[in-house]
Motif scaffolding. Structure first.
Motif, PDB file in Angstrom:
ATOM      1  N   GLY A  94       1.032  43.272  23.904  1.00 45.74           N
ATOM      2  CA  GLY A  94       0.680  43.371  25.318  1.00 45.74           C
ATOM      3  C   GLY A  94      -0.426  42.401  25.689  1.00 45.74           C
ATOM      4  N   GLU A  95      -1.420  42.292  24.827  1.00 38.43           N
ATOM      5  CA  GLU A  95      -2.513  41.357  25.071  1.00 38.43           C
ATOM      6  C   GLU A  95      -2.016  39.913  24.979  1.00 38.43           C
ATOM      7  N   LYS A  96      -1.140  39.651  24.020  1.00 45.81           N
ATOM      8  CA  LYS A  96      -0.562  38.312  23.860  1.00 45.81           C
ATOM      9  C   LYS A  96       0.201  37.914  25.120  1.00 45.81           C
ATOM     10  N   ALA A  97       0.944  38.863  25.697  1.00 43.51           N
ATOM     11  CA  ALA A  97       1.733  38.591  26.899  1.00 43.51           C
ATOM     12  C   ALA A  97       0.841  38.247  28.089  1.00 43.51           C
ATOM     13  N   SER A  98      -0.379  38.790  28.098  1.00 40.84           N
ATOM     14  CA  SER A  98      -1.294  38.495  29.203  1.00 40.84           C
ATOM     15  C   SER A  98      -2.176  37.281  28.916  1.00 40.84           C
ATOM     16  N   GLY A  99      -1.873  36.569  27.821  1.00 40.71           N
ATOM     17  CA  GLY A  99      -2.571  35.334  27.521  1.00 40.71           C
ATOM     18  C   GLY A  99      -3.842  35.476  26.707  1.00 40.71           C
ATOM     19  N   GLN A 100      -4.123  36.677  26.234  1.00 40.18           N
ATOM     20  CA  GLN A 100      -5.319  36.892  25.441  1.00 40.18           C
ATOM     21  C   GLN A 100      -5.044  36.552  23.974  1.00 40.18           C
ATOM     22  N   PRO A 101      -6.070  36.060  23.276  1.00 38.79           N
ATOM     23  CA  PRO A 101      -5.889  35.832  21.839  1.00 38.79           C
ATOM     24  C   PRO A 101      -5.810  37.171  21.115  1.00 38.79           C
ATOM     25  N   VAL A 102      -4.957  37.244  20.106  1.00 41.30           N
ATOM     26  CA  VAL A 102      -4.782  38.493  19.370  1.00 41.30           C
ATOM     27  C   VAL A 102      -4.855  38.249  17.868  1.00 41.30           C
ATOM     28  N   ASP A 103      -5.125  39.322  17.137  1.00 43.08           N
ATOM     29  CA  ASP A 103      -5.057  39.268  15.685  1.00 43.08           C
ATOM     30  C   ASP A 103      -3.595  39.120  15.279  1.00 43.08           C
ATOM     31  N   TRP A 104      -3.381  38.962  13.984  1.00 45.24           N
ATOM     32  CA  TRP A 104      -2.020  38.850  13.478  1.00 45.24           C
ATOM     33  C   TRP A 104      -1.271  40.157  13.724  1.00 45.24           C
ATOM     34  N   ILE A 105       0.025  40.050  13.774  1.00 42.33           N
ATOM     35  CA  ILE A 105       0.883  41.214  14.017  1.00 42.33           C
ATOM     36  C   ILE A 105       1.689  41.472  12.754  1.00 42.33           C
ATOM     37  N   ASN A 106       1.595  42.678  12.243  1.00 42.69           N
ATOM     38  CA  ASN A 106       2.296  43.063  11.032  1.00 42.69           C
ATOM     39  C   ASN A 106       3.809  42.976  11.270  1.00 42.69           C
ATOM     40  N   ILE A 107       4.490  42.243  10.425  1.00 41.69           N
ATOM     41  CA  ILE A 107       5.922  42.014  10.605  1.00 41.69           C
ATOM     42  C   ILE A 107       6.719  43.313  10.536  1.00 41.69           C
ATOM     43  N   ALA A 108       6.381  44.184   9.601  1.00 39.51           N
ATOM     44  CA  ALA A 108       7.111  45.452   9.481  1.00 39.51           C
ATOM     45  C   ALA A 108       6.946  46.290  10.751  1.00 39.51           C
ATOM     46  N   ASP A 109       5.739  46.311  11.297  1.00 41.97           N
ATOM     47  CA  ASP A 109       5.515  47.065  12.538  1.00 41.97           C
ATOM     48  C   ASP A 109       6.265  46.426  13.704  1.00 41.97           C
ATOM     49  N   ALA A 110       6.243  45.102  13.776  1.00 39.32           N
ATOM     50  CA  ALA A 110       6.956  44.408  14.851  1.00 39.32           C
ATOM     51  C   ALA A 110       8.462  44.633  14.746  1.00 39.32           C
ATOM     52  N   ARG A 111       8.988  44.635  13.538  1.00 43.44           N
ATOM     53  CA  ARG A 111      10.423  44.904  13.362  1.00 43.44           C
ATOM     54  C   ARG A 111      10.775  46.323  13.811  1.00 43.44           C
ATOM     55  N   ALA A 112       9.909  47.264  13.476  1.00 40.60           N
ATOM     56  CA  ALA A 112      10.147  48.651  13.908  1.00 40.60           C
ATOM     57  C   ALA A 112      10.125  48.744  15.433  1.00 40.60           C
ATOM     58  N   LEU A 113       9.198  48.024  16.064  1.00 40.45           N
ATOM     59  CA  LEU A 113       9.143  48.020  17.530  1.00 40.45           C
ATOM     60  C   LEU A 113      10.406  47.398  18.114  1.00 40.45           C
ATOM     61  N   THR A 114      10.935  46.384  17.447  1.00 36.66           N
ATOM     62  CA  THR A 114      12.173  45.744  17.899  1.00 36.66           C
ATOM     63  C   THR A 114      13.335  46.729  17.838  1.00 36.66           C
TER      64      THR A 114
END
Length: 64
Positions: free
Chosen positions: A15-35
């Motif tokens: 959500g922060e990335k979408a609004s143009g803010q810098p973000v920490d890394w995103i865990n791939i397993a968590d991102a896949r689960a969100l997908t």
């Protein structure tokens, strides 16, 4: 819908990335689960939040 702490963190980061803010890394397993839940999508630029993911963020993190 119940998300793990890691999934909530990843969703918040997307959500922060979408609004143009810098973000920490995103865990791939968590991102896949969100997908799989329809809350994120993967494209050439990386992971992005979907409209459903944005709505989940607006609804807020469930207690407990």
């Amino acid at each position: 819908m119940t998300l793990t702490d890691g999934q909530w963190t990843a969703l918040k980061n997307l959500g922060e990335k979408a609004s143009g803010q810098p973000v920490d890394w995103i865990n791939i397993a968590d991102a896949r689960a969100l997908t799989e839940l329809g809350l994120a999508a993967r494209n050439r630029e990386g992971w992005t939040i979907t409209a459903a993911g944005s709505a989940a963020l607006q609804a807020g993190e469930p207690e407990g």
